[in-house]
Motif scaffolding. Structure first.
Motif, PDB file in Angstrom:
ATOM      1  N   ALA A  50       0.854  -1.193   0.000  1.00 36.21           N
ATOM      2  CA  ALA A  50       0.000   0.000   0.000  1.00 36.21           C
ATOM      3  C   ALA A  50       0.885   1.237   0.000  1.00 36.21           C
ATOM      4  CB  ALA A  50      -0.928   0.010   1.212  1.00 36.21           C
ATOM      5  N   LEU A  51       0.378   2.289  -0.630  1.00 34.61           N
ATOM      6  CA  LEU A  51       1.071   3.570  -0.648  1.00 34.61           C
ATOM      7  C   LEU A  51       0.436   4.474   0.400  1.00 34.61           C
ATOM      8  CD1 LEU A  51       3.337   5.025  -2.241  1.00 34.61           C
ATOM      9  CD2 LEU A  51       1.527   6.046  -3.655  1.00 34.61           C
ATOM     10  N   PHE A  52       1.281   5.028   1.253  1.00 26.98           N
ATOM     11  CA  PHE A  52       0.804   5.884   2.337  1.00 26.98           C
ATOM     12  C   PHE A  52       1.310   7.307   2.135  1.00 26.98           C
ATOM     13  CE2 PHE A  52       0.530   1.694   4.079  1.00 26.98           C
ATOM     14  CZ  PHE A  52      -0.467   1.724   5.042  1.00 26.98           C
ATOM     15  N   GLU A  53       0.541   8.260   2.617  1.00 26.12           N
ATOM     16  CA  GLU A  53       1.047   9.621   2.739  1.00 26.12           C
ATOM     17  C   GLU A  53       1.406   9.843   4.201  1.00 26.12           C
ATOM     18  OE1 GLU A  53      -1.973  12.226   1.336  1.00 26.12           O
ATOM     19  OE2 GLU A  53      -3.274  11.964   3.075  1.00 26.12           O
ATOM     20  N   ARG A  54       2.508  10.522   4.415  1.00 31.84           N
ATOM     21  CA  ARG A  54       3.059  10.728   5.749  1.00 31.84           C
ATOM     22  C   ARG A  54       3.161  12.222   6.012  1.00 31.84           C
ATOM     23  NH1 ARG A  54       8.120  11.561   8.168  1.00 31.84           N
ATOM     24  NH2 ARG A  54       8.555  10.310  10.037  1.00 31.84           N
ATOM     25  N   ALA A  55       2.810  12.623   7.213  1.00 32.21           N
ATOM     26  CA  ALA A  55       2.894  14.036   7.589  1.00 32.21           C
ATOM     27  C   ALA A  55       3.422  14.164   9.009  1.00 32.21           C
ATOM     28  CB  ALA A  55       1.523  14.703   7.475  1.00 32.21           C
ATOM     29  N   GLU A  56       4.191  15.200   9.249  1.00 29.98           N
ATOM     30  CA  GLU A  56       4.688  15.507  10.586  1.00 29.98           C
ATOM     31  C   GLU A  56       4.000  16.774  11.076  1.00 29.98           C
ATOM     32  OE1 GLU A  56       8.916  15.557  11.038  1.00 29.98           O
ATOM     33  OE2 GLU A  56       9.202  14.007   9.503  1.00 29.98           O
ATOM     34  N   ARG A  57       3.322  16.657  12.209  1.00 25.22           N
ATOM     35  CA  ARG A  57       2.614  17.797  12.781  1.00 25.22           C
ATOM     36  C   ARG A  57       2.817  17.832  14.288  1.00 25.22           C
ATOM     37  NH1 ARG A  57      -3.346  17.591   9.809  1.00 25.22           N
ATOM     38  NH2 ARG A  57      -2.625  18.020   7.683  1.00 25.22           N
ATOM     39  N   LEU A  83      -1.630  15.351  -5.111  1.00 26.34           N
ATOM     40  CA  LEU A  83      -1.441  15.611  -3.685  1.00 26.34           C
ATOM     41  C   LEU A  83      -0.136  16.357  -3.433  1.00 26.34           C
ATOM     42  CD1 LEU A  83      -2.573  12.154  -2.221  1.00 26.34           C
ATOM     43  CD2 LEU A  83      -3.880  14.290  -2.257  1.00 26.34           C
ATOM     44  N   ARG A  84       0.915  15.969  -4.190  1.00 25.16           N
ATOM     45  CA  ARG A  84       2.207  16.649  -4.055  1.00 25.16           C
ATOM     46  C   ARG A  84       2.102  18.120  -4.423  1.00 25.16           C
ATOM     47  NH1 ARG A  84       6.129  15.357  -1.191  1.00 25.16           N
ATOM     48  NH2 ARG A  84       5.256  17.270  -0.360  1.00 25.16           N
ATOM     49  N   LEU A  85       1.390  18.412  -5.501  1.00 23.11           N
ATOM     50  CA  LEU A  85       1.242  19.796  -5.947  1.00 23.11           C
ATOM     51  C   LEU A  85       0.474  20.621  -4.923  1.00 23.11           C
ATOM     52  CD1 LEU A  85       1.557  21.956  -8.163  1.00 23.11           C
ATOM     53  CD2 LEU A  85      -0.610  21.142  -9.125  1.00 23.11           C
ATOM     54  N   LEU A  86      -0.605  20.074  -4.394  1.00 18.94           N
ATOM     55  CA  LEU A  86      -1.426  20.808  -3.439  1.00 18.94           C
ATOM     56  C   LEU A  86      -0.693  21.043  -2.123  1.00 18.94           C
ATOM     57  CD1 LEU A  86      -4.860  19.043  -4.037  1.00 18.94           C
ATOM     58  CD2 LEU A  86      -4.225  21.369  -4.719  1.00 18.94           C
ATOM     59  N   ALA A  87       0.126  20.065  -1.686  1.00 17.74           N
ATOM     60  CA  ALA A  87       0.828  20.191  -0.409  1.00 17.74           C
ATOM     61  C   ALA A  87       2.105  21.002  -0.520  1.00 17.74           C
ATOM     62  CB  ALA A  87       1.157  18.801   0.143  1.00 17.74           C
ATOM     63  N   GLY A  88       2.642  21.134  -1.754  1.00 19.20           N
ATOM     64  CA  GLY A  88       3.913  21.808  -1.927  1.00 19.20           C
ATOM     65  C   GLY A  88       5.076  20.849  -1.751  1.00 19.20           C
ATOM     66  N   SER A 102       4.809  13.367   2.427  1.00 17.41           N
ATOM     67  CA  SER A 102       5.741  12.471   1.747  1.00 17.41           C
ATOM     68  C   SER A 102       5.029  11.144   1.519  1.00 17.41           C
ATOM     69  CB  SER A 102       7.034  12.279   2.554  1.00 17.41           C
ATOM     70  OG  SER A 102       6.742  11.714   3.822  1.00 17.41           O
ATOM     71  N   PHE A 103       5.613  10.309   0.676  1.00 20.58           N
ATOM     72  CA  PHE A 103       4.986   9.043   0.322  1.00 20.58           C
ATOM     73  C   PHE A 103       5.845   7.876   0.803  1.00 20.58           C
ATOM     74  CE2 PHE A 103       3.472  12.061  -2.935  1.00 20.58           C
ATOM     75  CZ  PHE A 103       2.112  11.968  -2.693  1.00 20.58           C
ATOM     76  N   VAL A 104       5.163   6.849   1.313  1.00 20.10           N
ATOM     77  CA  VAL A 104       5.843   5.678   1.863  1.00 20.10           C
ATOM     78  C   VAL A 104       5.171   4.425   1.328  1.00 20.10           C
ATOM     79  CG1 VAL A 104       6.514   4.460   3.965  1.00 20.10           C
ATOM     80  CG2 VAL A 104       6.358   6.969   3.973  1.00 20.10           C
ATOM     81  N   LEU A 105       5.969   3.476   0.857  1.00 21.00           N
ATOM     82  CA  LEU A 105       5.457   2.166   0.452  1.00 21.00           C
ATOM     83  C   LEU A 105       5.656   1.194   1.602  1.00 21.00           C
ATOM     84  CD1 LEU A 105       4.288   0.469  -1.955  1.00 21.00           C
ATOM     85  CD2 LEU A 105       6.643  -0.294  -2.345  1.00 21.00           C
ATOM     86  N   LYS A 106       4.564   0.582   2.044  1.00 17.24           N
ATOM     87  CA  LYS A 106       4.623  -0.365   3.156  1.00 17.24           C
ATOM     88  C   LYS A 106       3.796  -1.591   2.818  1.00 17.24           C
ATOM     89  CE  LYS A 106       4.381   1.306   7.310  1.00 17.24           C
ATOM     90  NZ  LYS A 106       3.869   1.937   8.553  1.00 17.24           N
TER      91      LYS A 106
END
Length: 272
Positions: free
Chosen positions: A175-182, A200-205, A212-216
């Motif tokens: 699965a492909l995940f999006e990762r965020a640090e907050r 998603l990359r364009l909208l987030a900058g 970021s994207f993570v494959l797990k």
């Protein structure tokens, strides 16, 4: 970097890890070691450090002028040549970086060594249906840069990653995940098959902490048994039987020990 074909997604990959991978070769159906190892590692549950909590990104529908403006802003913020570019048909191309965080080995067609980047670029050969496989660990925290279209879906990204490295495991296992640090916390959200990572990359900058994207491994609450082959399912049944027998043996041994101690105590007690 040339423009991507409008009909097919464009994938280009950059290997950014120098860590070597360990691998071992086994028979697909004959090796008891591989059968046991595959099933055990597939069923194993490991503690999760990241919080798998929903992260809601704003994904508004942008006009063509807004997309063009977003691309200009994005390209003005990056410190590399991984730019986004607008195509004549209104789509756009760009790069996404995917970090591989796989804890289990992957399977590739058997050979004397795991596939190199050059092998991955050549793609699979004619004899795709092989009976022998090699299982090896991908380098820890390896990073791939993929050149994709705005309409490229998350499922296509996963399939491209596996295909480039000749991985024969079912894509549904990943699965492909999006990762965020907050606020010092890490949040993960699994992308649906039809989501578009470049959008998603364009909208987030370009900020990797924002997105970021993570494959797990696709470890959901329930095991997707349909994603396993018949030999793997038979292996699971065999291992479950072994574990059941071992648990029964331990339980019988425990109660037998307690019974023995009670009987010893009874014999030691004076009559009357």
């Amino acid at each position: 970097m040339g423009e991507a074909d409008a009909g097919t997604p464009s994938f280009e990959m950059t290997w950014s890890s120098t860590t070597s991978s360990g691998y071992c070769s086994q028979e697909d159906s004959d090796s008891e070691l591989e059968q046991y190892f595959t099933a055990r590692t597939s069923l194993a549950r490991r503690p999760r450090r990241d919080q798998d909590e929903p992260v809601e990104w704003e994904t508004p529908d942008l006009s063509q002028a807004e997309i063009e403006q977003k691309i200009k802003e994005y390209n003005g913020q990056i410190n590399s040549n991984l730019f986004m570019s607008l195509n004549k048909d209104g789509s756009y191309t760009g790069f996404i970086k995917v970090q591989l965080k796989l804890v289990r080995p992957v399977s590739v067609p058997s050979s004397k060594k795991p596939p190199s980047l050059q092998d991955a670029r050549r793609g699979p050969g004619r004899g795709t249906a092989v009976r022998r496989r090699t299982s090896f660990y991908l380098p820890k925290d390896a990073v791939k840069h993929l050149h994709v279209l705005s309409r490229t879906r998350a499922r296509e990204v996963i399939e491209a990653l596996l295909r480039k490295f000749l991985v024969v495991d079912d894509p549904r296992k990943f699965a492909l995940f999006e990762r965020a640090e907050r606020h010092g916390q890490v949040y993960l959200r699994k992308l649906s098959d039809d989501e578009q990572p470049l959008r998603l990359r364009l909208l987030a900058g370009p900020n990797e902490k924002a997105l970021s994207f993570v494959l797990k491994e696709n470890d959901s609450g329930e095991v997707n048994w349909d994603a396993f082959s018949m030999p793997e399912l038979h292996n699971f049944l065999r291992i479950l039987q072994r574990e059941e027998e071992e648990h029964l043996r331990q339980i019988l041994q425990k109660y037998s020990y307690c019974r023995q101690k009670i009987q010893e105590a009874l014999h030691a007690c004076p009559l009357g």
